[in-house]
Design an enzyme around this catalytic site. Sequence first.
Site, PDB file in Angstrom:
ATOM      1  N   LYS A 196     103.214 109.137  16.365  1.00 50.08           N
ATOM      2  CA  LYS A 196     101.817 108.938  16.002  1.00 50.08           C
ATOM      3  C   LYS A 196     101.749 109.056  14.486  1.00 50.08           C
ATOM      4  O   LYS A 196     101.803 110.155  13.941  1.00 50.08           O
ATOM      5  CB  LYS A 196     100.933 109.997  16.669  1.00 50.08           C
ATOM      6  CG  LYS A 196      99.452 109.782  16.432  1.00 50.08           C
ATOM      7  CD  LYS A 196      98.651 110.847  17.165  1.00 50.08           C
ATOM      8  CE  LYS A 196      97.154 110.618  17.077  1.00 50.08           C
ATOM      9  NZ  LYS A 196      96.645 109.900  15.934  1.00 50.08           N
ATOM     10  N   ARG A 221      94.330 103.776  11.987  1.00 51.59           N
ATOM     11  CA  ARG A 221      94.545 102.781  13.031  1.00 51.59           C
ATOM     12  C   ARG A 221      93.738 101.535  12.670  1.00 51.59           C
ATOM     13  O   ARG A 221      92.561 101.646  12.312  1.00 51.59           O
ATOM     14  CB  ARG A 221      94.052 103.401  14.332  1.00 51.59           C
ATOM     15  CG  ARG A 221      94.206 102.563  15.557  1.00 51.59           C
ATOM     16  CD  ARG A 221      95.554 102.771  16.252  1.00 51.59           C
ATOM     17  NE  ARG A 221      95.615 101.903  17.411  1.00 51.59           N
ATOM     18  CZ  ARG A 221      95.059 102.189  18.571  1.00 51.59           C
ATOM     19  NH1 ARG A 221      94.456 103.335  18.740  1.00 51.59           N
ATOM     20  NH2 ARG A 221      95.124 101.336  19.579  1.00 51.59           N
ATOM     21  N   ARG A 241      89.245 101.330  13.116  1.00 50.45           N
ATOM     22  CA  ARG A 241      89.117 101.692  14.524  1.00 50.45           C
ATOM     23  C   ARG A 241      87.690 101.514  15.025  1.00 50.45           C
ATOM     24  O   ARG A 241      87.441 101.249  16.189  1.00 50.45           O
ATOM     25  CB  ARG A 241      89.524 103.162  14.677  1.00 50.45           C
ATOM     26  CG  ARG A 241      89.988 103.550  16.040  1.00 50.45           C
ATOM     27  CD  ARG A 241      90.543 104.966  15.967  1.00 50.45           C
ATOM     28  NE  ARG A 241      89.493 105.890  15.603  1.00 50.45           N
ATOM     29  CZ  ARG A 241      88.996 106.808  16.436  1.00 50.45           C
ATOM     30  NH1 ARG A 241      89.479 106.913  17.641  1.00 50.45           N
ATOM     31  NH2 ARG A 241      88.046 107.621  16.040  1.00 50.45           N
ATOM     32  N   GLU A 260      99.207 100.796  12.575  1.00 48.63           N
ATOM     33  CA  GLU A 260      98.787 101.879  11.696  1.00 48.63           C
ATOM     34  C   GLU A 260      98.898 101.397  10.258  1.00 48.63           C
ATOM     35  O   GLU A 260      99.950 100.906   9.846  1.00 48.63           O
ATOM     36  CB  GLU A 260      99.691 103.102  11.907  1.00 48.63           C
ATOM     37  CG  GLU A 260      99.127 104.394  11.346  1.00 48.63           C
ATOM     38  CD  GLU A 260      98.151 105.068  12.319  1.00 48.63           C
ATOM     39  OE1 GLU A 260      98.058 104.634  13.482  1.00 48.63           O
ATOM     40  OE2 GLU A 260      97.494 106.036  11.901  1.00 48.63           O
ATOM     41  N   LYS A 299      97.797 111.221  23.374  1.00 44.92           N
ATOM     42  CA  LYS A 299      98.329 111.654  22.082  1.00 44.92           C
ATOM     43  C   LYS A 299      98.764 113.108  22.225  1.00 44.92           C
ATOM     44  O   LYS A 299      97.994 113.964  22.669  1.00 44.92           O
ATOM     45  CB  LYS A 299      97.319 111.470  20.957  1.00 44.92           C
ATOM     46  CG  LYS A 299      95.936 112.020  21.218  1.00 44.92           C
ATOM     47  CD  LYS A 299      95.000 111.638  20.084  1.00 44.92           C
ATOM     48  CE  LYS A 299      93.575 112.012  20.444  1.00 44.92           C
ATOM     49  NZ  LYS A 299      92.586 111.425  19.520  1.00 44.92           N
TER      50      LYS A 299
END
Lengths: 338, 541
Positions: free
Chosen positions: B227, B232, B250, B275, B397
């Site tokens: 991550k 994002r 996002r 990302e 996550k």
Amino acid sequence: MPETPITDWLEVRPQGLFVRPGGFFIDPVTAVDRAVVTHGHADHARPGHAHVLATPETLAIMRHRFAGDPAGAQALAYGQRLRVGDATVWLAPAGHVLGSAQVVVEHAGGRAVVSGDYKRRADPTCVPFEPVTAELFVTEATFALPVFRHPPVAGEIARLLRSLSLFAERAHVIGVYALGKCQRLIAELRRAGYDRPIFLHGALEGLCRLYEAHGVVLGPLQPVTAVERRALAGQIVLAPPSALADRWSRRLPDPLTAAASGWMRVRQRARQRGVELPLVISDHADWDELLATLDAVAAPEVWVTHGREEALIFAAQARGIRARALSLVGREEAEDGG
Amino acid sequence: MRAFADLIERLVYTPQRNAKLRLIADYLAHTPNPDRGYALAALTGDLRFTHAKPAMVRELVAQRVTPELFALSYDYVGDLAETVSLIWPEKELDGGGPPGLAEVVETLTQAPRGAVPGLIEAWLDRLDANQRFALLKLITGGLRVGVSARLAKTAVARLGDRDPAEIEEVWHGLEPPYRGLFAWIDGQAGPPAVAETQRFRPMMLAHPLDDPAADGLDPGAFRAEWKWDGIRVQLAAGADGGDGGHLYSRTGDDISGAFPDVMAAAAFDAVLDGELLVVRDGVVAPFNDLQQRLNRKRVMPAMLTRHPAWLRLYDMLFDGAEDLRGLPFDARRQRLEDWHARVRPSRMDLSPQLDFADWDTLAALRAGARADQVEGLMLKRRDSAYVAGRPKGLWFKWKRGPLLIDAVLLYAQRGHGKRSSYYSDFTFGAWRDAAADAPALVPVGKAYFGFTDEELRQLDRWVRANTVDRFGPVRAVRPDLVLEVAFDSVHRSTRHKSGVAMRFPRIHRIRWDKPAAEADRLATLEAMIVESAKGPAATEP
């Protein structure tokens, strides 16, 4: 023209303004022998004076606040003249709160008017301000900046009622000063047709009863403690400003915090206090009204006290008036009263 | 203008998200076109008036108000638009009545530069104080009423009983005053037609996870990847759009303008999920470096060189016109890898997938990733379709464990709304050795969550009982209470006195038992700063 200049007999002393020919103070901040009191707010009416001269309403308010004090009280109705020593005193309505008065002092052919706090808007709970021409005028300056222009009260009340219908599940708790603002807001709500019970913090009940005893109609009032928490949803609750941020407000269902004050005109001030619905309703003259009052009183000399003196002195001087700041102890900005 | 001014006024004072939503939805429901469309554009930041500037407003007021009085007032109020709105001398209305919002927007958009001051002056004469404030905020840019574009769009969705994702998807193809959008919301027409590259496809989001083994997840059903600690984004690039494509955050904000380097590399026809990072020589830079690039309308060439942007790809939503979102994750990943090998775009690489057979292996990998540039792990079901929103059981996550310090409570501030009677925002400090004999506490951060309601009551009580000073809504307290503060990472900061800034600090535990003298030192915090370059290296496929 006065035989002796007023500045020879009206003195600024640490306790407050002193009228030498009459031997009395006006709104002294500490206990004195003889005091004339303009109105019942705590920064003007102090306990412990041996003799007090004020309107009957102001005396009633002082007795309520100071548990019987003052002992040596003498009531003077608006317009009634009284000889005190070498001076003549009478009281003219100031339109600030119930019983509020301007103190008019005449001596040696001259006249000074000490206005205390005043406003020029109509207020269903007190007698309107009456301009009295004078050689010397002592004025407040709470809202003496051109940014302070109070909007019509009816519009502010309409905003409150609109919010009440949009957020019908939230208790609308409004911070108001116990003397004056509280009763005026209630009276204005009634005038707008709001006839449901209005809920009160305990600290406001006594003065509401006192107003009613003086003939001010306030409609159905209930203590907050009289009903269940849920029943307060969608109701108007009045409380002293200090209670809004206090634990007291936790008894209310999802409270929406409002405040009624001239300070609410400035967003940053309102936000600092966590107010969600600011109502610009003031018991003081706004900028335009302060200037209009200077014109109506037509005094060649003006003393400016408590507030933003600088701007008002500047504007008065531009009108050809001799103006100066009067630094009186104990008249710090008392925002709750705005 | 009156209804819009009332809305702005209420929004300024309303902290709660839900209350804001209701205010906006209520306004949109009761305001006709095209006014409501322009109001929506003002809230979403889609109105620009290039000729109206604060300096011009100052000149206008200087002609009406004595400079001394203006100076005293400005000094007291502090905000130019607010001072001018309040101080503007009110004339008797000349019967013109206040201008409508649409009249203001449309006139100002078409007016030549020289005509703008006269227009604004005439409008100020026809408006009341609240409306003057709304006008000045509107034209000088930045309403600052605490409403994100996302929130405004959510209010539109609520009005039409639609999913906010549906509004997001078409939003970037629309223009103020959004007549087509409102016709659809009102049920009088179908959804507005927009070009493919102007569509933002609402993203698929993950649920937080503490321990996959404890949750009974089957390791064989999942893929794992890092991550990354950037933002994002969705890149919608299309040969047919002709506008070079768009980069969306996002929440669906179009951030293409701030990333011309990435956009220049987007010469293909695909919609990708990834990302956004700053990468130098294959190494991911700390989040702070990326932050320098965000929220900019224009980017200086030096910034492009010093902070080069990079896109690390996670997923593929469209390949050309083909919608891949219904395919399983593994199939989409294969398509992404094939596409990447074929197109070989610059400034983009693939987020590597991690090898693991069981959760213990993965837990060890996660524990080793103490670097700044990785927030933890993503677990994605191999068979998961790309579903908008946060569907249950598909993506997780698994953030790395937080960092902890023991800090001393210094200040407390009252919260908003339900918390308005509670001291709920806490500023805490760490010890600094000012002189050997006189250590001092220096504020290192502020936290307003992490505690339970009961703990909040206890903290509130403690603050009230230990207040030593007050500044408006803030209380300074006796430096006696130790808070264990959890945070994700810590960075150097020139803006804070302490020289450090924490990310996501929250109150982890209240250490009623611990003496303040035993709280952590600033040096402990400084030792946790990850400068750069220790993260897992970028992989070039």
